[in-house]
Write a protein that holds these residues in place. Sequence first.
Motif, short mmCIF file in Angstrom:
data_model
loop_
_atom_site.label_atom_id
_atom_site.label_comp_id
_atom_site.label_asym_id
_atom_site.label_seq_id
_atom_site.Cartn_x
_atom_site.Cartn_y
_atom_site.Cartn_z
N SER A 158 -1.37 19.96 -0.16
CA SER A 158 -1.81 20.96 -1.15
C SER A 158 -0.67 21.17 -2.15
N PRO A 159 -0.47 20.21 -3.06
CA PRO A 159 0.76 20.17 -3.87
C PRO A 159 0.95 21.35 -4.81
N ASP A 160 -0.10 21.86 -5.40
CA ASP A 160 0.08 22.98 -6.33
C ASP A 160 0.45 24.26 -5.59
N VAL A 161 -0.12 24.45 -4.41
CA VAL A 161 0.20 25.63 -3.61
C VAL A 161 1.58 25.49 -2.97
N TYR A 162 1.87 24.30 -2.44
CA TYR A 162 3.10 24.08 -1.70
C TYR A 162 4.30 23.72 -2.57
N ALA A 163 4.13 23.51 -3.86
CA ALA A 163 5.22 23.07 -4.73
C ALA A 163 6.51 23.83 -4.41
N ILE A 209 0.84 -1.21 0.00
CA ILE A 209 0.00 0.00 0.00
C ILE A 209 0.87 1.25 0.00
N LEU A 210 1.89 1.26 0.87
CA LEU A 210 2.77 2.44 0.95
C LEU A 210 3.55 2.61 -0.35
N GLU A 211 4.01 1.52 -0.93
CA GLU A 211 4.70 1.60 -2.22
C GLU A 211 3.79 2.22 -3.28
N ALA A 212 2.55 1.71 -3.40
CA ALA A 212 1.62 2.23 -4.40
C ALA A 212 1.30 3.69 -4.14
N TYR A 213 1.12 4.05 -2.87
CA TYR A 213 0.81 5.44 -2.54
C TYR A 213 1.93 6.39 -2.98
N LEU A 214 3.17 6.02 -2.65
CA LEU A 214 4.29 6.89 -2.99
C LEU A 214 4.57 6.91 -4.49
N ASN A 215 4.05 5.95 -5.22
CA ASN A 215 4.16 5.97 -6.68
C ASN A 215 3.04 6.77 -7.35
N THR A 216 1.98 7.06 -6.60
CA THR A 216 0.82 7.73 -7.21
C THR A 216 0.61 9.16 -6.75
N VAL A 217 1.02 9.47 -5.52
CA VAL A 217 0.68 10.76 -4.95
C VAL A 217 1.32 11.90 -5.75
N TYR A 218 0.62 13.02 -5.84
CA TYR A 218 1.08 14.19 -6.58
C TYR A 218 1.86 15.12 -5.67
#
Length: 869
Positions: free
Chosen positions: A228-233, A182-191
């Motif tokens: 908040s990836p777009d704001v925090y980028a 689950i953690l592997e898949a999450y870190l491969n998908t999260v933006y």
Amino acid sequence: MNSYEKKAKEKKKRKRRRIIKRIIALIILIGIIGCASVAGYAYYVIKNDAHEIDTATIYDQMSQRTVVYDDKGKEISTISVIGGNRTLLKYAEIPTTMRAAIVSIEDKTFFDHKGFNFKRMVGAVLEMLRGGGQISGTSTITQQLARNIYLEDVKSERSIKRKILEAYYTVQIEKSMSKEEILEAYLNTVYFGFDCYGISAAADNYFGKDAKDLDIAEAAALAALPQSPDVYALVKVTYDKDDTKLPIIENNSEFAYLYNGELTKGRRNTAIKLMAENEFISDVEKKEALEESEDLQKHIHIGGGITAQADTYYVDYTITKVTEDLMEKYGMDEASANRLVYNGGLKIYSCMNSSIQRKLAKQINKDSNYVDLQNIKYDKKKNILNQNGNVILRPYGTYLNKEGSFVLKKGEFTKDEEGNLIIKKGGRLALVDVSSDAGSSVDLQFRSMYTKKGNDLSIIESGSINIPYGYTSFNKQENCVVSAKLFEDYPDILVEDGDNYKVSSDYITLSQKVPQPQAAAVIIDNKNGEVKALSGGRDCTGRKLFNRAVNPRQPGSNIKPLAVYSTSLQESVELMKDGESKNQHQGYGDAFGQYMTAGSVINDAPVERGGKVWPKNSSGGYMGPITMRNALRYSVNTCAVKLYENLPQDYIVNNLKKLGITTVVEDGEYNDLNPAALALGGMTKGISPLELAAAYATFPNEGVYREPLLYDKVLNSDGEVILESDQKETRVYDEGVAFIMTDMLKGVVRTGTGTAANIGTQPVAGKTGTTSDQYDIWFTGFTPQYTMSLWEGSDVNIQLTSMSSAAASFWSHIMKNVCEGLPTGSFPSAPSNITYLGGEFYVRGTIDPALFTTTTTEPVSEETAAPAQ
């Protein structure tokens, strides 16, 4: 208190107890009904909106970025659609620090819960009741994974329905996947913002490194972003470099990268502290990481995911070739092939040499390598005209004022009774039909324009007014009708300005300024046909640009060695081998001999064709009887035409096809079956620098044409090879012919029209080329290591101030850098069928030795073997 009062009081108590019991019963009943309703609604949602999932194929739900590598296996570019800039990593490839950071800040009970943090969920429900219908974002990592994979379209929605579906998928994931999976898949998908989907892309794009190399501060910085990836980028892009308070990390002519990391410093520091609290890191590591976090900007290094401009043309064309090859090999349609390339996580191992590519790009972008434009024709409005007097470019001011606004002037439009604006056809704006199944619409486009500052001219090829689809249409008179509804729905686009209408720059899109003249070049490795560098233009940014390296231009005299000189020698060798000969052309004082050779004499003298003298030489004069070698050395037009007339037309065309030339026009009113096209290079379509480079490389390849290679192999996301280079090889010339042509082309550079191409450290052979009116200048040549074709000219056929000697000099500047540090090489030695007689090389059997008093079969050095002038 008397007994009556006691009885009355007891009666009230009993009544109150009955009321309380009834209220409790009612509450219980309401709860039961509510639970049943919620359960019923949940059942309804799951039955109608949920779908079966197979977590074993969870990665099939994700788009993955395609990675392009250079010839050393170094990543140079990534290709993806929105949401697809992703490379999948295994659990073991994700560093412990990254796993610890994301669990600490996002879901500290992740390894203990069964998919839900019920304490947080109760808080979320209470918040929903207080806040009026929305559930705040307090999901576990498993819930976020369910949302990212199976609820992509509604993941930003905060509703009961989405929470039900999310819960359903969360249960399915927890039942069938381990926590590590689950953690592997999450870190491969999260933006993570900045077009980074998954930890691999984030590590690369922000820090220019592999995920396994992330330190604690960097891991914490990334863990702080998913909220908040777009704001925090950590990095932002701006095109207005004068209007920003953020520090500039990298800068170029079009935009700048800005550092935005201060916004999340508090959150990443919290992640570091939580990592220490949960004993993922020591107190010493915590202290060091917090110190690094204070100056995170020094860690930022924009990585390979951001394509360098030097690589753009090469990468784009490689993607095109891979797409075409997938279609051919697997029978895919174009849409399917594109989907695989842009979504499928392919690994494309290109033939590009990054060092050579950078050296080429540097010289292509160097202004001092270019000649000026001259004899530009204007009309009274300062429009630029072509040779036929037609307008090809309009001044920038024809459309836009100093503020970048466009004013639609009175006389260019009318208004009808319904309030529609009627823009008349034939005016400054081009009215382009962009109708589709969704309805009719017209695009209002600017015609090509130019800007000029001193001698520097730039072209803006296109532009348009941004009117939303569906508000424009054509009437019967083919004028454009702008609906009155536009002025209600979008009052800021077309604004009344006295008797005119004004469009501000906010609603105008222009293509970028492209400086003129332009250039293109292709460099091929002689030994294997691999394209080591390719540039399709200068000072242009973006992707899918117009690529001049693969688009044809008239080659001028660059065609002569391919179409008439080498072909004449090859035909004679073939005739000789077959025991045949032919009556060579003997007119006009020529002495071709029984077979055409480098020593055959051609009379450079004026000849009348159709009542006029044609062709003429660029020098304006004539040299009289000269050898074929010298005719090529000095690029004599009359001799090239005579050689053309001495050859079968189909033999010339077939020879060009063997050399990979695909643009010879054989049919129609305007075709290339004439000496102006095939002897002098005035072709209908022309030839691209890529095809010219590959064709010329046949000479140092001892007569074998090798199809140019852009890539070596392509792997799918599972690491399986799905494409491999399948290079086609064709013997075009006898080895002796290839040797003689190489030697003749060395003479062009040594003492002929191409002397400016000398580089000093390597022998050079090649040919200049200038088209009529000096619209195009070329030099295509080779060293023992590389062949390069270089074109310079304007995109709209404006005359240059210099002929092809300037292209030869440009070529030299590039190749000096490319060959710097290489040991001096040599071209292939003479094959066994070469004889040297009277100062010239011949293929045995094509010359009678009795004609010469001095003979030897040993070829001599370039210096002592120089033929007599």
